[in-house]
Design an enzyme around this catalytic site. Structure first.
Site, short mmCIF file in Angstrom:
data_model
loop_
_atom_site.label_atom_id
_atom_site.label_comp_id
_atom_site.label_asym_id
_atom_site.label_seq_id
_atom_site.Cartn_x
_atom_site.Cartn_y
_atom_site.Cartn_z
N GLU A 236 70.50 57.56 47.19
CA GLU A 236 69.56 58.45 47.87
C GLU A 236 68.40 57.66 48.46
O GLU A 236 67.89 57.98 49.52
CB GLU A 236 69.02 59.52 46.90
CG GLU A 236 70.07 60.51 46.43
CD GLU A 236 70.55 61.44 47.53
OE1 GLU A 236 71.21 60.94 48.47
OE2 GLU A 236 70.30 62.65 47.44
N THR B 190 65.41 64.52 55.72
CA THR B 190 64.74 64.65 54.43
C THR B 190 63.42 63.88 54.42
O THR B 190 62.40 64.38 53.94
CB THR B 190 65.66 64.15 53.29
OG1 THR B 190 66.84 64.96 53.30
CG2 THR B 190 64.99 64.25 51.94
N1 HSE Z 1 64.25 67.49 46.30
C1 HSE Z 1 64.60 66.97 47.60
C2 HSE Z 1 63.56 67.42 48.60
C3 HSE Z 1 65.95 67.51 47.98
O1 HSE Z 1 63.18 68.58 48.55
O2 HSE Z 1 63.11 66.61 49.40
C4 HSE Z 1 66.48 66.97 49.28
O3 HSE Z 1 67.71 67.63 49.60
#
Ligand code: HSE
Length: 320
Positions: free
Chosen positions: A140, A193
């Site tokens: 990630e 993201t």
């Molecule tokens: N927890 C992460 C965010 C998930 O909200 O950025 C990304 O899919």
């Protein structure tokens, strides 16, 4: 030569109130990774990418930069150092992407999880699924610059996963209530993201934090006791949703359509732009998903979308 095919499905991070600490897996769609092992050592790298399909040419073919091959390289380093397995051959990796990129559906985590479950099988199961999660989280970081675990952990372990702590990593899997269904709607637009994280506040007030952790505790309780009303009441996010909703055209209309159609609750899937809703039956979840799709279409941006209705995936990443 030996070939193994791994599969891992879409996941929804945050689950409204659990920013970076709660996520779950659905049963489909998912990514497939095919690994072929040969004895012949490769000059450059123990892992190479033979093909990627379904990504429109967007993903890197460099094994150190592609999430799925990067996590296999990390896995091989780990088993050499900690399991006394000195791998001298070569792994060729084919990635079949079925999940859209930058969708909030845990696309990078699914590729990493599928690659890891296949690599572990290929090498004779040296690692537990819990160990594999560590490499998927590192993936990630490569994919979006942040090592959040709320997609990677459920992609491998299945079910809901609560991340009690990141250092040390402490994961708790939570089984799903029997009749809980997810409607997941992906509008045809991208939201990275890294960008969706950049709009979030670095600090929050005590009042905001109190509301959020009240909901996280209640949501976990609702899941463990199959209290569907409590699950619905707890799907409230006062931290990320208010900042990210304006980045998703039609968000408020889609959420309202889900609630009007009988959803228990509705929020952004991970960092968006996909939106998820929970229902207490498959029939309602289908009606909710269709209403959400319609709402995207009739919103100002007139967005087309794809929709999936699924129970929570119990199994996590698996060999096909
Ligand atoms: N927890 C992460 C965010 C998930 O909200 O950025 C990304 O899919």
């Amino acid at each position: 030569m030996k070939t193994v095919k791994g599969f891992a499905s879409a996941t929804v991070g945050n689950v409204a109130c659990g920013f970076d600490v709660l996520g779950f897996a659905i049963t489909e769609p998912g990514d497939e990774v095919i690994l072929t092992l040969s004895d012949r050592a490769h000059t450059d790298s123990p892992v190479s990418i033979s093909a990627i399909t379904g990504d429109g040419g967007a993903l890197p073919l460099d094994p150190k930069k592609n999430t799925s091959s990067f996590v296999v390289l990390k896995f091989l380093e780990y088993i050499r150092a900690h399991k006394q397995i000195d791998f001298t051959g070569h792994i060729s990796l084919e990635l079949r992407k079925h999940l859209p990129l930058s969708s909030g559906m845990g696309s990078s985590a699914a590729s990493a999880a599928a690659a890891l479950i296949a690599a572990n099988e290929l090498m004779g199961l040296p690692c537990s699924k819990m160990e594999l999660v560590h490499f998927a989280i590192e993936g990630e970081r490569v994919a979006c610059g942040s090592a959040h675990a709320d997609n990677a952990a459920p992609a491998i372990l299945g079910n809901f996963v609560l991340i009690r702590s990141y250092t040390p990593l402490d994961l708790i899997t939570i089984p799903s209530p029997e009749h809980l269904y997810c409607s997941l709607v992906h509008p045809h637009t991208e939201l990275r993201t890294a960008y969706a994280r950049s709009v979030l506040p670095q600090e929050i007030s005590l009042k905001t934090a109190t509301q959020q952790w009240g909901n996280v505790g209640a949501l976990v309780t609702g899941l463990l006791t199959s209290d569907y009303d409590l699950i619905g009441r707890s799907l409230v996010d006062v931290i990320a949703e208010p900042k990210r909703a304006p980045l998703i055209p039609g968000f408020f209309e889609v959420k309202q359509a889900a609630l009007d159609s009988g959803a228990l609750g509705c929020s952004i899937a991970g960092s968006g732009p996909s939106i998820f809703a929970f229902s207490s039956s498959e029939k309602t979840a289908l009606a909710v998903g269709n209403a959400m799709k319609e709402a995207f279409l009739h919103s100002k941006a007139h967005l087309q979308s794809d929709m999936w209705v699924s129970p929570i995936c119990k199994e996590g990443a698996r060999i096909l």
